[in-house]
Design an enzyme around this catalytic site. Sequence first.
Site, PDB file in Angstrom:
ATOM      1  N   ILE A   7       0.835  -1.207   0.000  1.00  0.00           N
ATOM      2  CA  ILE A   7       0.000   0.000   0.000  1.00  0.00           C
ATOM      3  C   ILE A   7       0.873   1.263   0.000  1.00  0.00           C
ATOM      4  O   ILE A   7       0.640   2.190  -0.785  1.00  0.00           O
ATOM      5  CB  ILE A   7      -0.978  -0.022   1.203  1.00  0.00           C
ATOM      6  CG1 ILE A   7      -1.907  -1.240   1.087  1.00  0.00           C
ATOM      7  CG2 ILE A   7      -1.785   1.267   1.270  1.00  0.00           C
ATOM      8  CD1 ILE A   7      -2.723  -1.538   2.327  1.00  0.00           C
ATOM      9  N   CYS A  42      -4.174   5.069   7.622  1.00  0.00           N
ATOM     10  CA  CYS A  42      -5.143   4.102   7.082  1.00  0.00           C
ATOM     11  C   CYS A  42      -4.556   2.703   7.236  1.00  0.00           C
ATOM     12  O   CYS A  42      -4.879   1.803   6.443  1.00  0.00           O
ATOM     13  CB  CYS A  42      -5.430   4.395   5.609  1.00  0.00           C
ATOM     14  SG  CYS A  42      -6.393   5.885   5.349  1.00  0.00           S
ATOM     15  N   ARG A  53      -3.172   0.828  10.797  1.00  0.00           N
ATOM     16  CA  ARG A  53      -3.698   0.212  12.008  1.00  0.00           C
ATOM     17  C   ARG A  53      -3.696   1.203  13.158  1.00  0.00           C
ATOM     18  O   ARG A  53      -2.723   1.957  13.340  1.00  0.00           O
ATOM     19  CB  ARG A  53      -2.844  -1.004  12.433  1.00  0.00           C
ATOM     20  CG  ARG A  53      -3.263  -2.304  11.774  1.00  0.00           C
ATOM     21  CD  ARG A  53      -4.674  -2.732  12.210  1.00  0.00           C
ATOM     22  NE  ARG A  53      -5.166  -3.886  11.497  1.00  0.00           N
ATOM     23  CZ  ARG A  53      -5.779  -3.884  10.299  1.00  0.00           C
ATOM     24  NH1 ARG A  53      -5.987  -2.746   9.662  1.00  0.00           N
ATOM     25  NH2 ARG A  53      -6.207  -4.995   9.755  1.00  0.00           N
ATOM     26  N   ASP A 110      -8.399   6.490   9.702  1.00  0.00           N
ATOM     27  CA  ASP A 110      -9.385   5.469   9.290  1.00  0.00           C
ATOM     28  C   ASP A 110      -9.453   4.309  10.276  1.00  0.00           C
ATOM     29  O   ASP A 110     -10.407   3.531  10.254  1.00  0.00           O
ATOM     30  CB  ASP A 110      -8.983   4.931   7.900  1.00  0.00           C
ATOM     31  CG  ASP A 110      -9.983   3.917   7.342  1.00  0.00           C
ATOM     32  OD1 ASP A 110     -11.193   4.217   7.358  1.00  0.00           O
ATOM     33  OD2 ASP A 110      -9.558   2.840   6.902  1.00  0.00           O
ATOM     34  N   GLU A 134     -12.172  -0.172  18.107  1.00  0.00           N
ATOM     35  CA  GLU A 134     -13.179   0.114  17.068  1.00  0.00           C
ATOM     36  C   GLU A 134     -14.510  -0.502  17.458  1.00  0.00           C
ATOM     37  O   GLU A 134     -14.542  -1.684  17.799  1.00  0.00           O
ATOM     38  CB  GLU A 134     -12.692  -0.443  15.724  1.00  0.00           C
ATOM     39  CG  GLU A 134     -11.419   0.273  15.249  1.00  0.00           C
ATOM     40  CD  GLU A 134     -10.916  -0.187  13.886  1.00  0.00           C
ATOM     41  OE1 GLU A 134     -11.498  -1.125  13.316  1.00  0.00           O
ATOM     42  OE2 GLU A 134      -9.941   0.397  13.392  1.00  0.00           O
ATOM     43  N   HIS A 145     -12.979   2.764   9.385  1.00  0.00           N
ATOM     44  CA  HIS A 145     -12.203   1.643   8.844  1.00  0.00           C
ATOM     45  C   HIS A 145     -12.714   1.270   7.447  1.00  0.00           C
ATOM     46  O   HIS A 145     -13.154   0.137   7.204  1.00  0.00           O
ATOM     47  CB  HIS A 145     -12.272   0.441   9.799  1.00  0.00           C
ATOM     48  CG  HIS A 145     -11.145  -0.529   9.622  1.00  0.00           C
ATOM     49  ND1 HIS A 145     -10.551  -1.205  10.675  1.00  0.00           N
ATOM     50  CD2 HIS A 145     -10.482  -0.957   8.516  1.00  0.00           C
ATOM     51  CE1 HIS A 145      -9.599  -1.997  10.212  1.00  0.00           C
ATOM     52  NE2 HIS A 145      -9.530  -1.862   8.915  1.00  0.00           N
ATOM     53  N   LEU A 146     -12.624   2.245   6.560  1.00  0.00           N
ATOM     54  CA  LEU A 146     -13.186   2.070   5.204  1.00  0.00           C
ATOM     55  C   LEU A 146     -12.142   1.761   4.140  1.00  0.00           C
ATOM     56  O   LEU A 146     -12.489   1.680   2.951  1.00  0.00           O
ATOM     57  CB  LEU A 146     -13.940   3.349   4.781  1.00  0.00           C
ATOM     58  CG  LEU A 146     -15.216   3.695   5.532  1.00  0.00           C
ATOM     59  CD1 LEU A 146     -15.865   4.933   4.910  1.00  0.00           C
ATOM     60  CD2 LEU A 146     -16.204   2.530   5.512  1.00  0.00           C
ATOM     61  N   GLY A 147     -10.867   1.621   4.551  1.00  0.00           N
ATOM     62  CA  GLY A 147      -9.793   1.457   3.562  1.00  0.00           C
ATOM     63  C   GLY A 147     -10.088   0.390   2.511  1.00  0.00           C
ATOM     64  O   GLY A 147      -9.812   0.574   1.323  1.00  0.00           O
TER      65      GLY A 147
HETATM   66  P1  NAD Z   1       2.742  -4.975   3.465  1.00  0.00           P
HETATM   67  O1  NAD Z   1       3.149  -6.135   4.299  1.00  0.00           O
HETATM   68  O2  NAD Z   1       2.781  -5.098   1.984  1.00  0.00           O
HETATM   69  O3  NAD Z   1       3.637  -3.707   3.859  1.00  0.00           O
HETATM   70  C1  NAD Z   1       3.980  -3.386   5.183  1.00  0.00           C
HETATM   71  C2  NAD Z   1       5.342  -2.751   5.151  1.00  0.00           C
HETATM   72  O4  NAD Z   1       5.664  -2.319   6.475  1.00  0.00           O
HETATM   73  C3  NAD Z   1       6.452  -3.746   4.726  1.00  0.00           C
HETATM   74  O5  NAD Z   1       7.197  -3.213   3.637  1.00  0.00           O
HETATM   75  C4  NAD Z   1       7.314  -3.876   5.967  1.00  0.00           C
HETATM   76  O6  NAD Z   1       8.687  -4.024   5.659  1.00  0.00           O
HETATM   77  C5  NAD Z   1       7.044  -2.541   6.652  1.00  0.00           C
HETATM   78  N1  NAD Z   1       7.400  -2.539   8.064  1.00  0.00           N
HETATM   79  C6  NAD Z   1       7.341  -3.562   8.957  1.00  0.00           C
HETATM   80  N2  NAD Z   1       7.807  -3.136  10.158  1.00  0.00           N
HETATM   81  C7  NAD Z   1       8.149  -1.833  10.000  1.00  0.00           C
HETATM   82  C8  NAD Z   1       8.685  -0.853  10.873  1.00  0.00           C
HETATM   83  N3  NAD Z   1       8.996  -1.132  12.149  1.00  0.00           N
HETATM   84  N4  NAD Z   1       8.887   0.395  10.385  1.00  0.00           N
HETATM   85  C9  NAD Z   1       8.614   0.701   9.094  1.00  0.00           C
HETATM   86  N5  NAD Z   1       8.131  -0.204   8.203  1.00  0.00           N
HETATM   87  C10 NAD Z   1       7.886  -1.442   8.666  1.00  0.00           C
HETATM   88  O7  NAD Z   1       1.297  -4.571   3.973  1.00  0.00           O
HETATM   89  P2  NAD Z   1       0.222  -3.656   3.219  1.00  0.00           P
HETATM   90  O8  NAD Z   1      -0.690  -4.523   2.441  1.00  0.00           O
HETATM   91  O9  NAD Z   1       0.906  -2.536   2.553  1.00  0.00           O
HETATM   92  O10 NAD Z   1      -0.614  -3.130   4.486  1.00  0.00           O
HETATM   93  C11 NAD Z   1      -0.110  -2.101   5.303  1.00  0.00           C
HETATM   94  C12 NAD Z   1      -1.037  -1.878   6.497  1.00  0.00           C
HETATM   95  O11 NAD Z   1      -2.318  -1.450   6.045  1.00  0.00           O
HETATM   96  C13 NAD Z   1      -1.295  -3.109   7.370  1.00  0.00           C
HETATM   97  O12 NAD Z   1      -1.313  -2.693   8.718  1.00  0.00           O
HETATM   98  C14 NAD Z   1      -2.688  -3.550   6.967  1.00  0.00           C
HETATM   99  O13 NAD Z   1      -3.326  -4.279   7.962  1.00  0.00           O
HETATM  100  C15 NAD Z   1      -3.334  -2.198   6.734  1.00  0.00           C
HETATM  101  N6  NAD Z   1      -4.534  -2.199   5.904  1.00  0.00           N
HETATM  102  C16 NAD Z   1      -5.559  -1.418   6.289  1.00  0.00           C
HETATM  103  C17 NAD Z   1      -6.690  -1.350   5.507  1.00  0.00           C
HETATM  104  C18 NAD Z   1      -7.864  -0.513   5.933  1.00  0.00           C
HETATM  105  O14 NAD Z   1      -8.988  -0.910   5.726  1.00  0.00           O
HETATM  106  N7  NAD Z   1      -7.661   0.655   6.490  1.00  0.00           N
HETATM  107  C19 NAD Z   1      -6.784  -2.099   4.323  1.00  0.00           C
HETATM  108  C20 NAD Z   1      -5.697  -2.879   3.948  1.00  0.00           C
HETATM  109  C21 NAD Z   1      -4.568  -2.926   4.753  1.00  0.00           C
HETATM  110  C1  MLT Z   2      -7.095  -5.230   6.267  1.00  0.00           C
HETATM  111  O1  MLT Z   2      -6.166  -5.401   7.078  1.00  0.00           O
HETATM  112  O2  MLT Z   2      -7.195  -5.881   5.223  1.00  0.00           O
HETATM  113  C2  MLT Z   2      -8.069  -4.154   6.548  1.00  0.00           C
HETATM  114  O3  MLT Z   2      -8.144  -3.806   7.854  1.00  0.00           O
HETATM  115  C3  MLT Z   2      -9.331  -4.208   5.804  1.00  0.00           C
HETATM  116  C4  MLT Z   2     -10.476  -4.987   6.346  1.00  0.00           C
HETATM  117  O4  MLT Z   2     -10.364  -5.707   7.318  1.00  0.00           O
HETATM  118  O5  MLT Z   2     -11.544  -4.877   5.769  1.00  0.00           O
END
Ligand code: NAD
Ligand code: MLT
Length: 309
Positions: free
Chosen positions: A150, A228, A230, A254, A259, A277-279
């Site tokens: 992301i 967006c 955690r 978000d 929650e 939490h709409l991501g």
């Molecule tokens: P990902 O695993 O592809 O990327 C996470 C990145 O964080 C990795 O590159 C990792 O090296 C890095 N990382 C780990 N520890 C770290 C630290 N101490 N400092 C800096 N970087 C560090 O994951 P992603 O798919 O990009 O997801 C990222 C976050 O978004 C997760 O927490 C996921 O749960 C959250 N997310 C939220 C939503 C939402 O609805 N808001 C949707 C999807 C994902």
């Molecule tokens: C996730 O980690 O994928 C997000 O929080 C999104 C979700 O749970 O819908």
Amino acid sequence: MKILVSDSLSEEGLTILRESGFDVVVDTGLSEDQLVEKIKGVDALVIRSGTQVTARVIEAADQLKIIGRAGVGVDNVDTEAATKKGIIVSNTPDGNTLSAAEHTCAMMMAVARNIPQACASLKSEKWERNKFMGVEFNKKVLGVIGLGRIGAEVAKRFQSFNMTVLGYDPFVSEERAKSMGITLTTVEDICRNADFITVHTPLTKDTKNLINADMFNVMKPTARIVNCARGGIINEEDLVEAVNSGKIAGAAIDVFVEEPPFASGLIKSDKIIVTPHLGASTVEAQVNVAIDIAHEIISVLNGEGAKSA
Ligand code: NAD
Ligand code: MLT
């Protein structure tokens, strides 16, 4: 075999599971006590972020083989307890990447131009053009903490606004960052120099409270921050204090430690934009993750192993 779906899942995923001959039960909004009862006799549990799969739930499971998370974060699963019991914990890492990245962009734009506040003002029949002065992205510095799926997509999108991108990720090499046009630096350097900051890490012991009062103290008073990823990566109390005291200009959030965050100061400050939490809440992402997790569950229950565990 029986599959319990304890958070809402798109119909496309449910159909794949049913057509594969499994007994699929959808039962959402369960308390821990209810889940402890319902998990008995279940072979696969499908969740999103709502269900807390605690050690108690895992202890009560008598034939569970896989916990399938339709989404990325598995912080709502006691993975240690599951692993000890030989239960696979699997997620769908790619299905909601673009939706989460696009929501981050939307939040960044909303906080830059005060869109929710201006909308609420006009709907209350006020015409306050001077009150909602915004800022441009052009020639500004964006700090991206966490350069995974992301974070990388967010950086790419804001580069098209002519922003310089600073990044921090201990697991990303200089070469990889360079290939994305991102300059690697420290969290503190990002906090000192960025006009916009966005976090995209998982919630771990290293990332919990990564952005705290010490970091807010070095930020520009014009800085704006987005989460967006955690709840808890940015310390919530310190953020409320930083925004309300004018140490930074605004925030868009978000995700929350608790929650729904009804008791949190984050939802009370006018300068903090919030979404529930709409991501990943797009039609496309929910279909993607539902289909991905359905295939993963089938693969494990048919003894072919997990792909993303
Ligand atoms: P990902 O695993 O592809 O990327 C996470 C990145 O964080 C990795 O590159 C990792 O090296 C890095 N990382 C780990 N520890 C770290 C630290 N101490 N400092 C800096 N970087 C560090 O994951 P992603 O798919 O990009 O997801 C990222 C976050 O978004 C997760 O927490 C996921 O749960 C959250 N997310 C939220 C939503 C939402 O609805 N808001 C949707 C999807 C994902
Ligand atoms: C996730 O980690 O994928 C997000 O929080 C999104 C979700 O749970 O819908």
